[in-house]
Design a protein around this motif. Structure first.
Motif, PDB file in Angstrom:
ATOM      1  N   MET A  29      19.049 -36.062  40.874  1.00  0.00           N
ATOM      2  CA  MET A  29      17.631 -35.999  41.585  1.00  0.00           C
ATOM      3  C   MET A  29      17.386 -34.394  41.679  1.00  0.00           C
ATOM      4  O   MET A  29      16.057 -33.918  41.352  1.00  0.00           O
ATOM      5  CB  MET A  29      17.930 -36.326  43.042  1.00  0.00           C
ATOM      6  CG  MET A  29      16.276 -36.042  43.665  1.00  0.00           C
ATOM      7  SD  MET A  29      16.888 -36.552  45.505  1.00  0.00           S
ATOM      8  CE  MET A  29      17.692 -35.303  46.186  1.00  0.00           C
ATOM      9  N   ALA A  30      18.238 -33.491  41.976  1.00  0.00           N
ATOM     10  CA  ALA A  30      18.135 -32.017  41.873  1.00  0.00           C
ATOM     11  C   ALA A  30      17.297 -31.427  40.718  1.00  0.00           C
ATOM     12  O   ALA A  30      16.554 -30.754  40.655  1.00  0.00           O
ATOM     13  CB  ALA A  30      19.090 -31.084  42.402  1.00  0.00           C
ATOM     14  N   LEU A  31      17.924 -32.008  39.613  1.00  0.00           N
ATOM     15  CA  LEU A  31      17.501 -31.622  38.294  1.00  0.00           C
ATOM     16  C   LEU A  31      15.942 -31.710  38.145  1.00  0.00           C
ATOM     17  O   LEU A  31      15.501 -30.845  37.191  1.00  0.00           O
ATOM     18  CB  LEU A  31      18.312 -32.178  37.175  1.00  0.00           C
ATOM     19  CG  LEU A  31      19.918 -31.832  37.181  1.00  0.00           C
ATOM     20  CD1 LEU A  31      20.632 -32.681  35.995  1.00  0.00           C
ATOM     21  CD2 LEU A  31      19.960 -30.350  36.901  1.00  0.00           C
ATOM     22  N   ALA A  32      15.299 -32.536  38.603  1.00  0.00           N
ATOM     23  CA  ALA A  32      13.904 -32.868  38.599  1.00  0.00           C
ATOM     24  C   ALA A  32      13.050 -31.590  39.216  1.00  0.00           C
ATOM     25  O   ALA A  32      11.928 -31.484  38.848  1.00  0.00           O
ATOM     26  CB  ALA A  32      13.619 -34.145  39.045  1.00  0.00           C
ATOM     27  N   ARG A  33      13.815 -31.244  40.134  1.00  0.00           N
ATOM     28  CA  ARG A  33      13.422 -30.042  40.926  1.00  0.00           C
ATOM     29  C   ARG A  33      12.052 -30.435  41.396  1.00  0.00           C
ATOM     30  O   ARG A  33      10.997 -29.490  41.542  1.00  0.00           O
ATOM     31  CB  ARG A  33      13.151 -28.650  39.944  1.00  0.00           C
ATOM     32  CG  ARG A  33      14.333 -28.179  39.587  1.00  0.00           C
ATOM     33  CD  ARG A  33      14.469 -26.981  38.604  1.00  0.00           C
ATOM     34  NE  ARG A  33      13.769 -27.031  37.511  1.00  0.00           N
ATOM     35  CZ  ARG A  33      14.007 -26.074  36.420  1.00  0.00           C
ATOM     36  NH1 ARG A  33      14.617 -24.955  36.758  1.00  0.00           N
ATOM     37  NH2 ARG A  33      13.452 -26.369  35.263  1.00  0.00           N
ATOM     38  N   ARG A  34      11.971 -31.461  42.227  1.00  0.00           N
ATOM     39  CA  ARG A  34      10.772 -31.762  42.763  1.00  0.00           C
ATOM     40  C   ARG A  34      11.002 -31.150  44.391  1.00  0.00           C
ATOM     41  O   ARG A  34      11.773 -31.281  44.939  1.00  0.00           O
ATOM     42  CB  ARG A  34      10.472 -33.380  43.290  1.00  0.00           C
ATOM     43  CG  ARG A  34      10.302 -34.097  41.761  1.00  0.00           C
ATOM     44  CD  ARG A  34      10.061 -35.437  41.922  1.00  0.00           C
ATOM     45  NE  ARG A  34      11.181 -36.000  42.424  1.00  0.00           N
ATOM     46  CZ  ARG A  34      11.557 -37.388  42.391  1.00  0.00           C
ATOM     47  NH1 ARG A  34      10.537 -38.122  41.736  1.00  0.00           N
ATOM     48  NH2 ARG A  34      12.484 -37.864  42.912  1.00  0.00           N
ATOM     49  N   PRO A  35       9.785 -30.270  44.898  1.00  0.00           N
ATOM     50  CA  PRO A  35      10.105 -29.567  46.331  1.00  0.00           C
ATOM     51  C   PRO A  35      10.262 -30.491  47.272  1.00  0.00           C
ATOM     52  O   PRO A  35      11.168 -30.237  48.031  1.00  0.00           O
ATOM     53  CB  PRO A  35       8.594 -29.237  46.161  1.00  0.00           C
ATOM     54  CG  PRO A  35       7.983 -28.837  44.878  1.00  0.00           C
ATOM     55  CD  PRO A  35       8.658 -30.095  44.214  1.00  0.00           C
ATOM     56  N   SER A  36       9.950 -31.972  47.188  1.00  0.00           N
ATOM     57  CA  SER A  36      10.200 -32.752  48.521  1.00  0.00           C
ATOM     58  C   SER A  36      11.747 -33.119  48.389  1.00  0.00           C
ATOM     59  O   SER A  36      12.433 -33.358  49.669  1.00  0.00           O
ATOM     60  CB  SER A  36       9.490 -33.782  48.374  1.00  0.00           C
ATOM     61  OG  SER A  36       9.635 -34.542  47.313  1.00  0.00           O
ATOM     62  N   ASP A  37      12.223 -33.132  47.145  1.00  0.00           N
ATOM     63  CA  ASP A  37      13.424 -33.642  47.129  1.00  0.00           C
ATOM     64  C   ASP A  37      14.724 -32.442  47.508  1.00  0.00           C
ATOM     65  O   ASP A  37      15.833 -32.441  47.995  1.00  0.00           O
ATOM     66  CB  ASP A  37      14.126 -33.973  45.779  1.00  0.00           C
ATOM     67  CG  ASP A  37      13.593 -35.316  45.290  1.00  0.00           C
ATOM     68  OD1 ASP A  37      13.156 -36.124  46.076  1.00  0.00           O
ATOM     69  OD2 ASP A  37      13.240 -35.744  44.280  1.00  0.00           O
ATOM     70  N   LEU A  38      14.145 -31.296  47.116  1.00  0.00           N
ATOM     71  CA  LEU A  38      14.759 -29.834  47.356  1.00  0.00           C
ATOM     72  C   LEU A  38      14.827 -29.371  48.768  1.00  0.00           C
ATOM     73  O   LEU A  38      15.776 -29.071  49.376  1.00  0.00           O
ATOM     74  CB  LEU A  38      14.415 -28.623  46.453  1.00  0.00           C
ATOM     75  CG  LEU A  38      14.506 -28.891  44.959  1.00  0.00           C
ATOM     76  CD1 LEU A  38      13.945 -27.694  44.244  1.00  0.00           C
ATOM     77  CD2 LEU A  38      16.147 -28.889  44.612  1.00  0.00           C
ATOM     78  N   ASP A  39      13.813 -30.003  49.402  1.00  0.00           N
ATOM     79  CA  ASP A  39      13.692 -29.705  51.044  1.00  0.00           C
ATOM     80  C   ASP A  39      14.553 -30.720  51.603  1.00  0.00           C
ATOM     81  O   ASP A  39      15.284 -30.409  52.598  1.00  0.00           O
ATOM     82  CB  ASP A  39      12.161 -30.028  51.449  1.00  0.00           C
ATOM     83  CG  ASP A  39      11.252 -28.772  51.038  1.00  0.00           C
ATOM     84  OD1 ASP A  39      11.708 -27.781  50.552  1.00  0.00           O
ATOM     85  OD2 ASP A  39       9.974 -29.200  50.895  1.00  0.00           O
ATOM     86  N   TRP A  40      14.732 -31.948  50.994  1.00  0.00           N
ATOM     87  CA  TRP A  40      15.575 -33.132  51.631  1.00  0.00           C
ATOM     88  C   TRP A  40      16.948 -32.379  51.519  1.00  0.00           C
ATOM     89  O   TRP A  40      17.744 -32.710  52.509  1.00  0.00           O
ATOM     90  CB  TRP A  40      15.389 -34.388  51.011  1.00  0.00           C
ATOM     91  CG  TRP A  40      16.308 -35.260  51.401  1.00  0.00           C
ATOM     92  CD1 TRP A  40      15.814 -36.314  52.488  1.00  0.00           C
ATOM     93  CD2 TRP A  40      17.335 -35.834  51.228  1.00  0.00           C
ATOM     94  NE1 TRP A  40      16.849 -37.095  52.824  1.00  0.00           N
ATOM     95  CE2 TRP A  40      17.879 -36.892  51.967  1.00  0.00           C
ATOM     96  CE3 TRP A  40      18.386 -35.520  50.085  1.00  0.00           C
ATOM     97  CZ2 TRP A  40      19.041 -37.282  51.836  1.00  0.00           C
ATOM     98  CZ3 TRP A  40      19.505 -36.165  50.160  1.00  0.00           C
ATOM     99  CH2 TRP A  40      19.988 -37.098  50.864  1.00  0.00           C
ATOM    100  N   LEU A  41      17.395 -31.985  50.250  1.00  0.00           N
ATOM    101  CA  LEU A  41      18.749 -31.716  50.210  1.00  0.00           C
ATOM    102  C   LEU A  41      19.000 -30.334  50.964  1.00  0.00           C
ATOM    103  O   LEU A  41      20.215 -30.256  51.738  1.00  0.00           O
ATOM    104  CB  LEU A  41      18.828 -31.148  48.650  1.00  0.00           C
ATOM    105  CG  LEU A  41      19.111 -32.256  47.790  1.00  0.00           C
ATOM    106  CD1 LEU A  41      19.053 -31.676  46.064  1.00  0.00           C
ATOM    107  CD2 LEU A  41      20.235 -33.046  47.856  1.00  0.00           C
ATOM    108  N   THR A  42      18.191 -29.571  51.367  1.00  0.00           N
ATOM    109  CA  THR A  42      18.336 -28.253  52.184  1.00  0.00           C
ATOM    110  C   THR A  42      18.483 -28.778  53.545  1.00  0.00           C
ATOM    111  O   THR A  42      19.575 -28.337  54.317  1.00  0.00           O
ATOM    112  CB  THR A  42      17.197 -27.409  51.952  1.00  0.00           C
ATOM    113  OG1 THR A  42      16.993 -26.750  50.801  1.00  0.00           O
ATOM    114  CG2 THR A  42      17.291 -26.143  53.039  1.00  0.00           C
TER     115      THR A  42
END
Length: 571
Positions: free
Chosen positions: A489-502
């Motif tokens: 998922m992170a490889l797509a670098r969608r801001p909402s996904d990166l915020d969720w990971l953080t």
């Protein structure tokens, strides 16, 4: 729950206890449910007595030079794990354990301390490994320090086991190369088969092929522990090993973990009394772990051998598989042991006739799938491995159409499809598989297929990234599956996904998931100093992972052990 003063103990939630202990939530919940950790159930929630849980230790709590039990060489054991076990894990580790291996001294110290104190050992994670399209067998996944302690304990008496084995046993024979505990399994299997064919040529023309039903699951601890006491060089080692096996048993008093090389050594140790009795007959007996050949010069002789085998197995709480026991004679016996189609394909490869090799390998793969619902796993692996080397695209549709049937060879499927993941037909086929609940029933298979995408950098299709985002947020999925999905998922670098990971890296209690999330952030250069500090403050032992990730340009491939995947620049 009250202390000695009559005052109630302060209580912690399972999550708070897990954070203090630096253990996965699932591990602490299991300890409390089994009574290994003091707690009580209030409504539907477990609560843990704070007095039973020490304050979170500092990272330096483990001595760098603990005493190691007699005969145990953990440094050699760790090398052996690196060269074999860690290259053949049931499911991929998101960093191939490289973060733990980078601090070798601490890892050795933790394992030595656990051996010397006989625990505490972490519960194993059971991975459901496909046997067929619809059935599974349990595979055991360990923490690395427990895996090292287990290996070191058994390796300490492996030479004694080797001396007790007869020449009729071909599995798990001690290697002369110190990088490996046991000799190469494939080479030994081939030698076992060759010896059977040689004996048939010498007049032992009646052959019974059989195996022991669910062998590793049915090993009785009472008998195995007595065997261990006879060969272990140190009482501390024996006691630690017994506690490990007792705590890890799927059924109390029975079974050993499947997967580790040392489990095969224990498997040999347990069958020594059977081997000794079988050596006394006029028939010939050859064993490769739980697969057994009994040969005789007459039908009567070979049946006598099988009956002796059944009797001796029963004395050890074991039984032979009725549907896998077959009696063959002469030319039919030899034919049942040879694989001419594989020999032909290998011949064309060896002489460089690649078009002919492709033709034969495609035929081998199709025949391995010919019977609906079953798989000739050896033939499938043979063909998939070589078709990948030849970069043969022609079988991709067949492979994707039969993913469920090929499930036992999921890692080989991922390797074969890996060069073609950018092709539209493969992308559409995999998305259709992932989205079909009637087909996509195995987290094990899904994890391996997703792992292949981690080598592709930012070229992850939207449909794959969307599926990965759903998996990593699904708390019903195993942690290993969620971790791999989070990295895809992170490889797509969608801001909402990166915020969720953080946010998840900061709030999650399970160290396995936290490690996976910080790795996902690092994979796309999105792991900030704030997240690093927050995670290490909550989970001190995560410091080695954070240190490993700092300044890296590449991460290990999960599908190809010696390959690397580039870290993407910050978008």
């Amino acid at each position: 729950m009250c202390d000695h003063s009559g005052m109630p103990d302060p209580l912690l939630t399972i999550e708070e206890a897990a954070e203090r202990l630096d253990k996965p939530v699932s591990t602490v919940r299991r300890w409390v449910a089994k009574g290994q950790l003091k707690g009580e159930k209030v409504g539907r929630q477990w609560l843990v007595a704070a007095t039973a849980v020490p304050e979170r230790p500092a990272p330096s709590i483990v001595s760098r030079s603990p005493s190691v039990p007699t005969g145990v060489d953990l440094d050699v054991s760790l090398t052996q794990l690196e060269y074999r076990d860690l290259r053949a894990l049931w499911v991929p580790d998101i960093l191939n354990c490289e973060d733990a291996l980078a601090d070798r001294v601490s890892l050795l110290a933790h394992a030595a301390t656990k051996l010397a104190a006989a625990g505490p050992f972490d519960p194993v994670t059971i991975v459901e490994i496909p046997k067929t399209a619809f059935s599974t067998r349990p595979g055991a996944d360990f923490s690395l320090e427990d895996r090292l302690a287990f290996h070191g304990a058994v390796a300490s008496f492996a030479p004694r086991v080797e001396r007790l084995l007869s020449d009729s046993v071909y599995s798990a024979r001690l290697s002369d190369n110190k990088r490996y505990l046991n000799k190469n399994g494939r080479d030994q299997w081939m030698a076992w088969r060759r010896e059977t064919i040689r004996l048939i040529g010498e007049g032992y023309t009646w052959l019974v092929k059989t195996d022991i039903t669910s062998y590793f699951d049915n090993i009785e601890h009472r008998l195995l522990f007595a065997d261990i006491d006879r060969v272990a060089p140190d009482r501390t080692v024996a006691n630690a090993l017994k506690r490990m096996l007792g705590e890890w048993a799927p059924v109390p008093g029975r079974g050993i973990p499947q997967g580790p090389d040392v489990s095969r050594t224990l498997g040999n140790l347990y069958l020594i009394p059977v081997d000794e009795q079988m050596a006394a007959g006029s028939y010939k007996y050859l064993r490769f772990m739980d697969d057994i050949h009994v040969l005789g010069r007459s039908r009567r002789e070979v049946i006598e051998g099988v009956r002796t085998l059944e009797r001796e197995c029963r004395r050890r709480g074991l039984g032979l598989s009725g549907h896998k026991t077959v009696l063959v004679l002469g030319a039919e016996a030899v034919e049942s042991l040879t694989e001419p189609e594989l020999d032909v394909a290998q011949y064309w490869l060896d002489v460089g006739a690649n078009p002919m090799a492709r033709h034969e390998l495609r035929s081998v793969l199709r025949r391995s799938l010919a019977k609906a619902g079953t798989l000739n796993a050896r033939h499938a692996l043979f063909s998939l491995y070589r078709l990948r080397l030849l970069r043969d695209y022609m079988m991709t549709k067949t492979v994707i159409r039969n993913i469920e049937q090929l499930a036992p060879q999921a890692s080989a499927v991922a390797q074969y499809l890996s060069p073609f993941l950018g092709r539209k037909g493969v992308e559409d086929g995999l998305i259709a598989y992932f989205r079909d609940p009637e087909r996509n029933t195995s987290s094990f298979v899904s994890a391996w297929l997703l792992a292949a995408y981690l080598d592709r950098g930012d070229r992850v299709p939207k449909g794959i990234a969307a599926y990965a985002a759903e998996v990593c947020r699904d708390r019903n999925q195993p942690a290993y599956h969620r971790v791999i999905a989070a990295n895809v998922m992170a490889l797509a670098r969608r801001p909402s996904d990166l915020d969720w990971l953080t946010a998840s890296a900061k709030s999650e209690f399970d160290p396995v998931l936290v490690r996976g999330y910080v790795t996902a952030l690092a994979r796309v250069s999105h792991l900030t100093k704030n997240v690093e500090d927050f995670v290490t403050a909550r989970l001190p032992r995560m410091a080695s992972t954070i240190e490993y990730l700092r300044g890296r340009r590449f991460l290990p491939s999960l599908v190809f052990p010696d390959h690397r995947a580039p870290i993407l620049p910050h978008a």
